[in-house]
Structures are given as C-alpha cells and as structure tokens.
Write an enzyme that holds these catalytic residues in place. Structure first.
Site, PDB file in Angstrom:
ATOM      1  N   HIS A  54       6.584 -22.495   7.942  1.00 38.17           N
ATOM      2  CA  HIS A  54       7.838 -22.619   7.799  1.00 38.17           C
ATOM      3  C   HIS A  54       8.602 -23.341   8.377  1.00 38.17           C
ATOM      4  CE1 HIS A  54       7.749 -20.476  11.654  1.00 38.17           C
ATOM      5  NE2 HIS A  54       9.044 -20.464  11.620  1.00 38.17           N
ATOM      6  N   LYS A  64      12.557 -25.950   7.553  1.00 33.53           N
ATOM      7  CA  LYS A  64      13.664 -26.004   8.353  1.00 33.53           C
ATOM      8  C   LYS A  64      14.589 -27.408   7.965  1.00 33.53           C
ATOM      9  CE  LYS A  64      11.849 -23.736  12.506  1.00 33.53           C
ATOM     10  NZ  LYS A  64      12.620 -22.473  12.659  1.00 33.53           N
ATOM     11  N   HIS A  96       2.733 -25.765  13.368  1.00 31.61           N
ATOM     12  CA  HIS A  96       4.108 -26.420  13.390  1.00 31.61           C
ATOM     13  C   HIS A  96       4.248 -27.724  14.119  1.00 31.61           C
ATOM     14  CE1 HIS A  96       4.807 -22.398  11.896  1.00 31.61           C
ATOM     15  NE2 HIS A  96       4.900 -21.798  13.070  1.00 31.61           N
ATOM     16  N   LYS A 127       6.143 -19.446  25.105  1.00 28.51           N
ATOM     17  CA  LYS A 127       7.049 -18.200  25.364  1.00 28.51           C
ATOM     18  C   LYS A 127       7.756 -18.002  26.461  1.00 28.51           C
ATOM     19  CE  LYS A 127       4.796 -17.046  21.153  1.00 28.51           C
ATOM     20  NZ  LYS A 127       5.682 -17.260  19.924  1.00 28.51           N
ATOM     21  N   ARG A 150       0.801  -1.305   0.051  1.00 25.56           N
ATOM     22  CA  ARG A 150      -0.012   0.122  -0.177  1.00 25.56           C
ATOM     23  C   ARG A 150       0.830   1.116   0.131  1.00 25.56           C
ATOM     24  NH1 ARG A 150      -3.966  -0.661   4.616  1.00 25.56           N
ATOM     25  NH2 ARG A 150      -1.859  -0.605   5.539  1.00 25.56           N
ATOM     26  N   LYS A 209       0.697 -18.351   6.942  1.00 26.29           N
ATOM     27  CA  LYS A 209      -0.260 -18.860   8.115  1.00 26.29           C
ATOM     28  C   LYS A 209      -0.467 -17.316   9.023  1.00 26.29           C
ATOM     29  CE  LYS A 209       1.339 -20.083  12.324  1.00 26.29           C
ATOM     30  NZ  LYS A 209       1.967 -18.831  13.250  1.00 26.29           N
ATOM     31  N   GLU A 216      10.468 -21.159  23.546  1.00 28.49           N
ATOM     32  CA  GLU A 216      10.721 -19.830  23.063  1.00 28.49           C
ATOM     33  C   GLU A 216      11.135 -18.877  24.150  1.00 28.49           C
ATOM     34  OE1 GLU A 216       9.230 -18.269  19.084  1.00 28.49           O
ATOM     35  OE2 GLU A 216       7.379 -19.248  19.951  1.00 28.49           O
ATOM     36  N   ASP A 225      -1.541 -20.665  17.391  1.00 26.74           N
ATOM     37  CA  ASP A 225      -0.202 -20.019  16.683  1.00 26.74           C
ATOM     38  C   ASP A 225       0.775 -21.075  16.355  1.00 26.74           C
ATOM     39  OD1 ASP A 225       1.376 -17.646  15.965  1.00 26.74           O
ATOM     40  OD2 ASP A 225       2.398 -18.027  17.776  1.00 26.74           O
TER      41      ASP A 225
HETATM   42  C1  BG6 Z   1       5.576 -18.247  14.162  1.00 20.26           C
HETATM   43  C2  BG6 Z   1       4.660 -18.132  15.128  1.00 20.26           C
HETATM   44  O1  BG6 Z   1       4.806 -19.168  13.363  1.00 20.26           O
HETATM   45  O2  BG6 Z   1       6.824 -19.290  14.660  1.00 20.26           O
HETATM   46  C3  BG6 Z   1       5.442 -17.322  16.377  1.00 20.26           C
HETATM   47  O3  BG6 Z   1       3.711 -17.109  14.864  1.00 20.26           O
HETATM   48  C4  BG6 Z   1       6.533 -17.997  16.870  1.00 20.26           C
HETATM   49  O4  BG6 Z   1       4.780 -16.874  17.354  1.00 20.26           O
HETATM   50  C5  BG6 Z   1       7.497 -18.384  15.435  1.00 20.26           C
HETATM   51  O5  BG6 Z   1       7.628 -17.268  17.555  1.00 20.26           O
HETATM   52  C6  BG6 Z   1       8.567 -19.494  15.836  1.00 20.26           C
HETATM   53  O6  BG6 Z   1       9.293 -19.732  14.745  1.00 20.26           O
HETATM   54  P1  BG6 Z   1      10.934 -20.123  14.739  1.00 20.26           P
HETATM   55  O7  BG6 Z   1      11.410 -20.514  13.249  1.00 20.26           O
HETATM   56  O8  BG6 Z   1      11.460 -19.030  15.268  1.00 20.26           O
HETATM   57  O9  BG6 Z   1      10.913 -21.204  15.645  1.00 20.26           O
END
Ligand code: BG6
Length: 491
Positions: free
Chosen positions: A178, A182, A240, A337, A51, A148, A216, A235
């Site tokens: 993603h 990996k 994942h 987290k 935008r 996502k 994390e 999330d």
């Molecule tokens: C994302 C989540 O998909 O993956 C985040 O929305 C998370 O909350 C992240 O922190 C973690 O990805 P990675 O590659 O750092 O493990």
C-alpha cells in the site's frame, strides 16, 4: 485546481475477507469514497465474501458501520451512502470447501471486468485461486489482488508465486504494497522524472547520503502474537521501505509503464549489498509508566505475549546499492513502533559545494537537503543557503523552501485519496505499475533472508528503547560513526 475523476468501466469486485479488519478500515470506506467522488460507474457491483453466515442486508449494515467509523463527516452523505450500499452483495463462502462457490458464480458477471481481492490470511491464497478456477468463476481476463505478507522468506514466496501461477497469469496478479499507493510516494517519481532540476545531481557524486524513516507511535498490542513472528524487518523493510528505496535509487524507466518501472526497481533490489552485523540495529520498546505512576503502557515483550521474544519492533540499517550511480552513497533506513511521532519521510542530503567563496561560510554552512514527507502533512521541503537579510555583511543562513501539498494544491491537496482507493481503481483499470511483480518480491526476500538468518544464528537480542523516544541508542551510533546524524523524528 479542479479534480479530475476518470470513471472506470463497470465491474464486479469480489472481496474475500469482507468482514475482516482491512475491509472494515480501508477497502469498504475507500470504495465508498471513490463512489462519492463519482468514479464508480453505474452497474458496478461489490460482492463481499467471507466465512460469516449473513445475508446481503446484514453485510450492508456492516458496511454502513465501517463508513460511519472511517469516512470523514464531509463525505458522509445519507443519499450517497444508500446508493453505495445498494451495489453491495454478500455470499457466505467456505474458502477451503465447496460451500458458497456456486452462489458466487451466479453473481459474478463474466462479461464485465472481474477482480477478486484476497483480503485473507496467506494460507488461503492458494485455495481461493484454485476454487475460482475449478468453479469456472475466474476468466482469463479476471484479476486477483493479494495482500501482504507475501511469504515470510524466499522459499515460501516462491511457493506462493508457483501456486498462483498455476491458475493465473502474472498480468492478472496484483500484489499490493500500500505504500506504492500513497500520493507522495508516486510523487517521488514525478519529482525525479518530470523535472530536470534534480536528476543531474541524483547520484553518488552529489548525494552524501539518503535517510528513509517510517516512524509510528502505535505499539503492536492487539496483533502482538502475529507481529512477533514477523518483526519490523519482515513487516516493514522487506516491502514498504524497500519500495521507497527502489523509487529513489532506480534508473529512469523508458516509460511509465508497469514492466518498465518494475524492471528498474528489480535492478536496484538485485544491486543491494549484503548487510553486515555492524550495520544493523534492532530494538524493542520498553514499558512506560506515566509520571504520576498510575498509567502503565506495556512494553513489547508484554504486547507480544512472549517474555523471551527476540523479535524487533525497531530496526535501523545502513544499506549500499552497488552500482555506478550509487557506489559510495549510504542509504540509512529505520522504522519502528512506539516512537516519538508518526512520521514518514525521505531525506536526500547533498554534498557540500566544492569551494566556498564566503569567508564565514565554513561556520554557517549546512548541507542542502531535499525532504519528501510521505505523512503526515504530505509535501516537500528543500533546505537552501541564502544570505541572511539585513545589514552586517555576507552572513549565510539555511532556510527551507517548503511546499505542503495541502496548501499548494488547495482543496485537492487537502483531500488526498487513501492509498487503497488509488490501488483498487488501478486494479479495475488493469494498471499494474504500482503493484509488485513476482520476481521483485522474490528478489526482496533473497536480500532479506540472510540478514534475518544472520542475527538468528548469532542469537542477537534487540536493544530496549523508551516508548516515545527516537529508538535505541545504538541507532544513533550507526550514523555518528560515519560523521552523520539522523533527522529528528517529529510531526
Ligand atoms: C502495514 C504494517 O503494512 O503498514 C503495519 O503491517 C504498519 O505494522 C502499517 O503499522 C503502516 O502503514 P501506514 O500507511 O499507516 O504508514
């Protein structure tokens, strides 16, 4: 070991949301790294669309800043950066209106590979798909990449799938998770299906249990209001952790081919049993005050800007895959987290040998555990029993057979590409193996929805846990009551 970079055919890649956070941190730096490695061919072009009103020169400056910030010094070569920036273009675009679409059409060369990356809010997926079609920009060969979250429940995921299907065939849709990009996650498939060693033991007869941990250290500050509508289940688990579980639990596909692999993953998701309340622990991190009393780190409720929030920043689950292979082997999943360390791993704990021939073994015996470390220090570790060296009889000791990819693979191992780099190149190559199919995403939500509905209906509150800890106390109990324990969370 010499790295093999297989160049792809020339392409036009349009990145919608090109000035956003993901483009900044992952997409643009990742594309530059592929360029630096020689994978992006002459004639390829990357077209940013967003935008924000700016011209191509300003977008190039923006991309330069992203590269400076997110690419390691070893790959920041002035001439290469200039060359990369010269293949970037920019078009200001109105996703919901008419502005910019004719300009975009004039830039995209339909005889090349065309990919459109929707790095935007999900509410824009439909409008973008529709306009790409209405303006005659997307051909029947074009690919779209969607980020996502793919819906927030089964109903919304179905609506999204239907909307995209109005304009694109399933073979053109690349839904990104993603984690599948990996390196070590892909290695899971290599370890399982390129070696004879583990597969005969890979079932409930020999595997005691599986632990999947994605821990994390970051909190949700900065994206708290978004996160509060989502929580760890939506999330991280629905996508994942579920993907990791699928790769561990699935049957061997007949070929490493997109539909063969995704068919097997889908069977796993469909075999997941509903999860009872007793098998779920949710938590929220608490505020933390430093020892000297000066520093204050906000807790989840503060980060989420919602003092009444019941959204979880941590979740642990005991999950059962109800099929012949896994009946009786629990899968324990946890993610959160602000935990003690940033670490992601899968640990497969094997059962004890049927009979011990060593007198002292009862006391010293420990299970064989295969640990696949996804990050950091990607690698594998197999814990085995051996004789303790030296005199003193037959004493047993557990030792790790440790393989760090960085060490085992030399330079290549230390230079593992980011997940996004790999996945974007797969889009250009037209390989959907590491992307989620529509039915897979829907099946994942069909399993997730009743779990979330359950705790919402019960009015459950997440348990507080200390920042920097391993999560809520109750999560320990989830395993203790089964006579097992979590692996320590550490880097
Ligand atoms: C994302 C989540 O998909 O993956 C985040 O929305 C998370 O909350 C992240 O922190 C973690 O990805 P990675 O590659 O750092 O493990």
């Amino acid at each position: 070991m010499v790295s093999r970079v297989i160049p792809v055919d020339p392409f036009d890649l349009v990145v919608f949301g090109a000035t956003g956070d993901l483009a900044n941190r992952k997409i643009l730096p990742g594309l530059y790294r592929r360029f630096f490695s020689g994978q992006i061919p002459e004639g390829a072009r990357i077209i940013g669309a967003a935008r924000t009103e700016m011209d191509t020169a300003a977008f190039r400056a923006h991309a330069r800043a992203a590269i400076d910030e997110h690419v390691g010094a070893g790959k920041r070569d002035a001439a290469q950066i200039e060359a990369f920036l010269s293949i970037l273009e920019y078009v200001p675009i109105d996703a919901m209106g008419e502005g910019g679409w004719n300009e975009l059409k004039a830039l995209v060369r339909p005889h090349l590979i065309n990919a459109f990356y929707f790095s935007v809010a999900p509410a824009l997926f439909g409008p973008l798909a529709e306009r790409l079609h209405a303006f005659g920009i997307a051909t029947s060969q074009a690919r779209i990449v969607v980020e996502k979250p793919f819906g927030r429940d089964l109903a919304s995921a179905k609506v999204l799938n239907t909307t995209l299907a109005e304009h694109f065939d399933e073979t053109q849709i690349y839904r990104i998770d993603h984690y599948l990009g990996k390196e070590t996650v892909q290695n899971l498939m290599a370890v399982r299906f390129a070696n004879i060693l583990f597969e005969p033991l890979w079932n409930a007869q020999f595997v005691d249990h599986v632990q999947i941990t994605v821990a994390e250290t970051v909190g949700v500050g900065g994206r708290g209001s978004y996160y509060d509508k989502s929580g760890a289940m939506r999330d991280m688990v629905q996508n994942h952790l579920m993907q990791l579980l699928c790769l561990i639990a699935m049957e061997p596909p007949y070929h490493f081919d997109p539909d063969a692999v995704r068919d097997e993953k889908l069977k796993v998701i469909r075999a997941l049993q509903p999860v009872s309340a007793a098998d779920i622990v949710r938590g929220q991190y608490l505020a933390h005050r430093s020892d000297d009393g000066k520093g204050h780190q906000p807790g989840y409720l503060e980060d989420a800007e919602n003092p009444d929030s019941r959204t979880e920043s941590y979740i642990a689950l005991r999950v059962h895959v109800a099929n012949w292979r896994w009946k009786g082997t629990p899968f324990y999943l946890r993610t959160g987290k602000r935990l003690r360390a940033r670490t992601s791993e899968i640990a497969i704990t094997f059962k004890e040998p049927p009979h011990s021939i060593f007198d002292e073994a009862d006391e010293t015996w420990r299970e064989n555990v295969l640990v696949i470390r996804l990050q950091p220090n990607e690698g594998m570790n197999l814990k085995m029993m051996i004789k303790e060296p030296g005199p003193g009889g037959m004493r047993l000791v557990q030792v790790p057979l440790d393989m760090s990819f960085a060490e085992a693979l030399g330079e290549d191992g230390a230079d593992i590409p980011d997940a996004y780099e790999r996945l974007i190149m797969d889009v250009i190559r037209g390989n959907q193996t590491l992307f989620m199919r529509g039915d897979e995403v829907e099946a994942a939500w069909a399993w997730t929805d009743p779990i979330i509905e359950g705790w919402t209906a019960r009015g459950d509150r997440p348990q507080g846990y200390d920042a920097g800890s391993s999560g809520p106390e109750d999560a320990l109990m989830l395993m203790h009551r089964d006579g097992r324990r979590w692996r320590e969370i550490r880097e």
